[in-house]
Design a protein around this motif. Structure first.
Motif, mmCIF file in Angstrom:
data_model
loop_
_atom_site.group_PDB
_atom_site.id
_atom_site.type_symbol
_atom_site.label_atom_id
_atom_site.label_comp_id
_atom_site.label_asym_id
_atom_site.label_seq_id
_atom_site.Cartn_x
_atom_site.Cartn_y
_atom_site.Cartn_z
ATOM 1 N N ARG A 181 37.316 30.776 35.057
ATOM 2 C CA ARG A 181 38.463 30.660 35.242
ATOM 3 C C ARG A 181 38.918 32.495 35.920
ATOM 4 N NH1 ARG A 181 43.472 28.941 31.257
ATOM 5 N NH2 ARG A 181 45.400 28.980 32.533
ATOM 6 N N ASP A 189 44.331 30.107 50.380
ATOM 7 C CA ASP A 189 43.412 31.166 50.689
ATOM 8 C C ASP A 189 42.109 30.560 51.423
ATOM 9 O OD1 ASP A 189 42.580 34.263 49.576
ATOM 10 O OD2 ASP A 189 40.855 33.013 49.476
ATOM 11 N N ARG A 213 40.354 39.191 45.469
ATOM 12 C CA ARG A 213 40.290 37.579 45.547
ATOM 13 C C ARG A 213 39.104 37.190 46.295
ATOM 14 N NH1 ARG A 213 41.139 36.693 51.163
ATOM 15 N NH2 ARG A 213 41.929 38.576 52.469
ATOM 16 N N MET A 256 44.346 28.559 44.973
ATOM 17 C CA MET A 256 44.440 29.544 44.086
ATOM 18 C C MET A 256 46.185 29.055 43.574
ATOM 19 S SD MET A 256 43.725 33.209 45.764
ATOM 20 C CE MET A 256 42.146 33.791 45.131
ATOM 21 N N LYS A 257 46.408 29.293 42.203
ATOM 22 C CA LYS A 257 47.676 28.999 41.479
ATOM 23 C C LYS A 257 48.279 30.138 41.048
ATOM 24 C CE LYS A 257 49.390 26.974 37.295
ATOM 25 N NZ LYS A 257 49.174 26.477 35.852
ATOM 26 N N ALA A 293 36.866 34.254 44.024
ATOM 27 C CA ALA A 293 36.312 33.198 44.604
ATOM 28 C C ALA A 293 34.847 32.926 44.179
ATOM 29 C CB ALA A 293 36.255 33.202 46.169
ATOM 30 N N ALA A 322 34.829 32.090 40.383
ATOM 31 C CA ALA A 322 35.380 30.586 40.180
ATOM 32 C C ALA A 322 34.255 29.693 40.663
ATOM 33 C CB ALA A 322 36.492 30.137 41.007
ATOM 34 N N GLU A 372 45.412 32.684 39.682
ATOM 35 C CA GLU A 372 44.380 32.006 39.173
ATOM 36 C C GLU A 372 43.270 31.186 40.176
ATOM 37 O OE1 GLU A 372 44.833 30.127 35.289
ATOM 38 O OE2 GLU A 372 47.058 30.352 35.698
ATOM 39 N N GLN A 373 42.290 31.247 39.908
ATOM 40 C CA GLN A 373 41.373 30.436 40.633
ATOM 41 C C GLN A 373 40.236 29.930 39.894
ATOM 42 O OE1 GLN A 373 39.569 32.302 44.201
ATOM 43 N NE2 GLN A 373 39.285 30.383 45.321
ATOM 44 N N GLY A 374 39.967 28.387 39.749
ATOM 45 C CA GLY A 374 38.713 27.855 38.998
ATOM 46 C C GLY A 374 39.170 27.405 37.523
#
Length: 231
Positions: free
Chosen positions: A59, A5, A47, A10-11, A51, A54, A26-28
């Motif tokens: 999280r 991204d 998204r 990201m997961k 960002a 995060a 997820e991010q962070g």
């Protein structure tokens, strides 16, 4: 699975809970913030906010609610009530091993978030929502009940969404999704723009310019592909 991204890594996880599979992104790292989208959106709608959250040390978690994107699409309408959607939030936290989370909701996601905070205050410690205020139990008739009593059942747009034929009326996402973006925006003339009380000016009209210029084409095309999935 990792997602590339422009705002950072990201997961992506597919979580099985409450009889459905949910696409979770997820991010962070840090205290959890769970984003809940509304109609006609998906996890990607958050998204940019993910960002920022995060980057601030949290999280950020977003997901496609049941019926959207890469999540399961049960056929039975009874499986889309607020109770089931709140259960999905609880299931996500359980599967990710998260004890408490802050909720951020929009549109129908706001309704789900307010109810989740009431039902499970042990899990959700703060709520931030857009467009839909909390309606406390026992506060009197619902908005829809009030409109129905006033004879507005053939006027207000939500009633049409509840009818069996709505499924087919909205089936062509390549037409309906850009149409929602256009008619609900400031682009059309005021005399033609969406009017929630006028069926002749509904959201379900083709956009005369396709995907509006203010929208991210990649986001829109991903959303359309998600609506076209039948599995």
């Amino acid at each position: 699975m990792a997602i590339a991204d422009r705002n950072g890594p990201m997961k992506q996880t597919h979580i099985e809970t409450n009889g459905v599979t949910l696409n979770v992104v997820e991010q962070g790292d840090g205290p959890a913030v769970l984003f809940v989208h509304g109609f006609p959106d998906g996890w990607r709608g958050w998204r940019r906010q993910m960002a920022a959250v995060a980057a601030a040390g949290y999280r950020a978690i977003s997901f496609d609610t049941r019926g959207y994107g890469e999540s399961s699409k049960p056929e039975d309408p009874a499986l889309y009530t607020v109770l089931y959607n709140v259960g999905d939030l609880v299931g996500i936290l359980a599967k990710l091993g998260i004890e408490r989370a802050t909720l951020v909701g929009h549109d129908f996601g706001a309704t789900v978030s307010w109810n989740a905070a009431v039902m499970r205050p042990d899990l959700f410690d703060a709520v931030f929502c857009l467009s839909v205020p909390p309606v406390l139990p026992g506060a009197g008739p619902s908005m829809l009940e009030t409109l129905k009593a006033a004879g507005k059942e053939d006027a207000f747009y939500m009633f049409r969404h509840m009818r069996p034929e709505a499924d087919q009326e909205w089936a062509d996402a390549a037409t309906t999704f850009p149409g929602v973006l256009y008619w609900a925006s400031g682009l059309p003339d005021a005399s033609e723009a969406w009017n929630p009380m006028d069926p002749s000016k509904s959201l379900n009209r083709p956009s005369p310019i396709g995907i509006p210029p203010f929208a991210d084409c990649e986001d829109v095309e991903t959303m359309i592909a998600g609506f076209d999935r039948n599995d």
